[in-house]
Design an enzyme around this catalytic site. Structure first.
Site, PDB file in Angstrom:
ATOM      1  N   GLU A  75       0.862  -0.936  -0.528  1.00 47.24           N
ATOM      2  CA  GLU A  75      -0.309   0.282   0.140  1.00 47.24           C
ATOM      3  C   GLU A  75       0.972   1.593   0.018  1.00 47.24           C
ATOM      4  OE1 GLU A  75      -2.920  -0.446  -0.512  1.00 47.24           O
ATOM      5  OE2 GLU A  75      -3.171  -2.027  -0.506  1.00 47.24           O
ATOM      6  N   GLY A  76       1.411   1.482  -1.293  1.00 53.83           N
ATOM      7  CA  GLY A  76       2.915   2.574  -1.347  1.00 53.83           C
ATOM      8  C   GLY A  76       4.462   2.648  -0.185  1.00 53.83           C
TER       9      GLY A  76
END
Length: 592
Positions: free
Chosen positions: A436-437
């Site tokens: 998620e990044g």
């Protein structure tokens, strides 16, 4: 291990001290919703977590998802657990009532979400992604698509995924190659996606894939990406399932942890094209997907809290039971008596309380950005959400690495043995700073879009709120020392902000070189803010003679430990920021 129990008293304290849950519900005009109802919901969630999900945590680790001729087969017991999860209405807590949801506050869902993630991190990834996907569909899809897909997504009857990454495009989505060709009232999707969490399984009748792809007329770069709904099975106008769509899982990744969560390589359009439906206007898909990604980023931060809590509970139980010392009379005592073990347990406990508190504060800001009629105030709360999200995702998941490692250390050699189960928490936690990044991306986002882009104005607003809390501490004679330590940390953050604004224009490497240190400095400062609020609330409760005195005194002590042992890290991170980019960027590629 299946001895997990959610700490109900911690939840109640945090919802009072940090969120003012009753006031929040009143602002949202949520009739009949308040702390009493919230605690009843949390208690019931705790039962499902401890009795159903937690016993399956080890099962998922040792008997993970497998790819078969009929698709991905989830771990034994997961399907029954998922059916119980949906039957209890847990999938629909925060969704709009118009689609069958219960429209409860986001912060309550965050509290309950910790239970799912602590009980069984791999299992909980499935409904976690569905919540974000559902929000994206409801916000951005056409009414026709919403009516067709949203109700069964809200109920959990249909699962959901997020398809961004490709073999040649990791974080760099500008390199995305998946195609979408117009074909009547739909599009034909072709391409391959990797690292798709819960990309296939047998727990639901259908899986709704949200897929990023390019149209033939798409401009280059991220501005040319569109978002599509691509169902595993086709859905007719009456909501009935039809034939299988042209998509499949072609392989599963073999991972360090979260073995119960299938991480799929998905292939779309091997036989002519997978049918997909455009979400919103074309070429704007990445901004729509960010609705889901920002939701997921706070949830990943929460996973850091959750897996840390599971590790902590196991470490406390072991330390109280493990005999390792002998008195003069021959009697033995446990390692809990050792100061170094107490140090590690206190570090775990203080970190978790700060982490949990920040996750709840950030989640409550989401609610405040939606509640009320004051557009200016709602916008300010939305800005605070944007500011806190990379800190929640980044700092909480970095701390989870330390906490779960300490859990192993307290177990000694037994912690290194898989049969004890403690190593699983460490392995599971290791993905959190990556997906998620990555935390490097979160740090760049905090420095770039959340600081430099607005000249640090949003940071200044946060600093003002922290300053107000420090003033309250200073007004309490017994808490003046805490106020002093917090003031030092706040000044370090202010100096770091000023350094960034002063040095970034002339040194293009400065923001990237110091961004991680800035993220961590802000994390420890915000964690201190949480602990300061905890101290103020605990002190007030003790003065009134309300609550469990021993529990409240423990809150004061734990906060003191944080201020003495963890908050000073803000000074070290500021020193690293001040050193700039020179040594980081000095070596040539050949010198590595």
């Amino acid at each position: 291990m299946s001895d997990y129990r959610y700490p109900l008293r911690e939840a109640e304290f945090a919802l009072k001290a940090l969120v003012d849950f009753d006031q929040l519900c009143a602002k949202g005009e949520l009739e009949g919703v308040g702390l009493e109802l919230a605690m009843a919901i949390i208690e019931e969630a705790g039962k499902l977590g401890s009795e159903v999900l937690a016993p399956l945590n080890r099962v998922g680790d040792t008997d993970g998802a497998k790819l078969t001729d009929r698709g991905v087969q989830e771990s034994p017991g997961f399907a029954d657990a998922y059916a119980q999860f949906c039957a209890g209405g847990w999938a629909s807590l925060t969704s709009p009532e118009a689609y069958g949801g219960q429209a409860l506050p986001s912060v309550l869902n965050t509290t309950v979400g910790e239970i799912w993630q602590s009980s069984n991190l791999a299992f909980a990834l499935c409904p976690m992604l569905a919540a974000g996907a559902t929000e994206a569909i409801i916000k951005h899809a056409s009414d026709e698509l919403k009516q067709k897909y949203a109700p069964k997504m809200v109920s959990g009857e249909w699962a959901c995924t997020m398809n961004l990454t490709e073999p040649d495009a990791g974080t760099d989505l500008a390199a995305l190659k998946t195609k979408a060709e117009p074909n009547g009232d739909h599009y034909l999707i072709s391409g391959q996606k990797i690292f798709i969490t819960w990309g296939d399984h047998q727990m639901t009748d259908n899986i709704v894939h949200l897929v990023l792809a390019r149209l033939p007329d798409a401009p280059p770069g991220v501005k040319g990406i569109s978002l599509f709904i691509v169902p595993k099975f086709m859905v007719d106008d009456n909501g009935n399932l039809g034939e299988a769509n042209d998509l499949r899982c072609v392989s599963l990744e073999h991972k360090l942890g979260i073995h119960g969560s299938p991480t799929c390589v998905m292939s779309y359009g091997d036989n002519g094209g997978a049918v997909g439906y455009l979400v919103g206007e074309k070429h704007n898909g990445l901004s729509f997907m960010f609705t889901m990604m920002n939701h997921a980023r706070q949830d990943v931060g929460l996973q850091g809290v959750a897996v840390s809590e599971r590790s902590y509970q196991q470490a406390v139980a072991y330390a109280k039971d493990r005999l390792q010392g002998t008195n003069k009379d021959g009697s033995r005592y446990t390692i809990f008596k050792f100061p170094d073990v107490r140090r590690m347990l206190m570090q775990m406990k203080a970190s978790i309380e700060a982490m949990r508190g920040l996750a709840l504060i950030a989640s409550a800001e989401i609610d405040r950005s939606h509640y009320g009629n004051d557009a200016e105030q709602k916008a300010k709360h939305g800005q605070r959400v944007d500011l806190l999200t990379p800190i929640v995702k980044g700092w909480l998941t970095e701390l989870a690495q330390e906490v779960t490692s300490l859990g192993i250390q307290i177990h000694g050699g037994m912690g290194f043995i898989e049969e004890t189960g403690v190593a699983q928490h460490y392995r599971d936690a290791r993905i959190l700073p990556i997906y998620e990044g990555t935390n490097g991306v979160q740090a760049l986002d905090l420095v770039g879009r959340k600081t430099l882009l607005n000249e640090g104005a949003h940071l200044n607003d946060l600093f003002a709120d922290i300053e107000s809390t420090i003033s309250q501490l200073a007004a309490e004679p017994s808490l003046k020392a805490s106020a002093g330590k917090m003031q030092q940390a706040l000044e370090a953050a202010r100096a770091a902000r000023a350094w960034l604004l002063d040095n970034s224009p002339q040194d293009k490497s400065a923001p990237g070189s110091v961004s991680f240190s800035f993220l961590m400095l802000m994390g420890y400062l915000c964690g201190g803010w949480v602990m300061a609020k905890n101290q103020l609330h605990a002190q007030a409760q003790l003065a009134e003679g309300a609550g469990d005195a021993e529990f409240l005194k423990a809150k004061l002590v734990t906060a003191n430990f944080y201020f003495e042992q963890l908050l000073p890290k803000t000074q070290a991170y500021f020193a690293a920021i001040e050193s700039g980019s020179e040594s980081t960027m000095a070596l040539s590629e050949e010198q590595f």
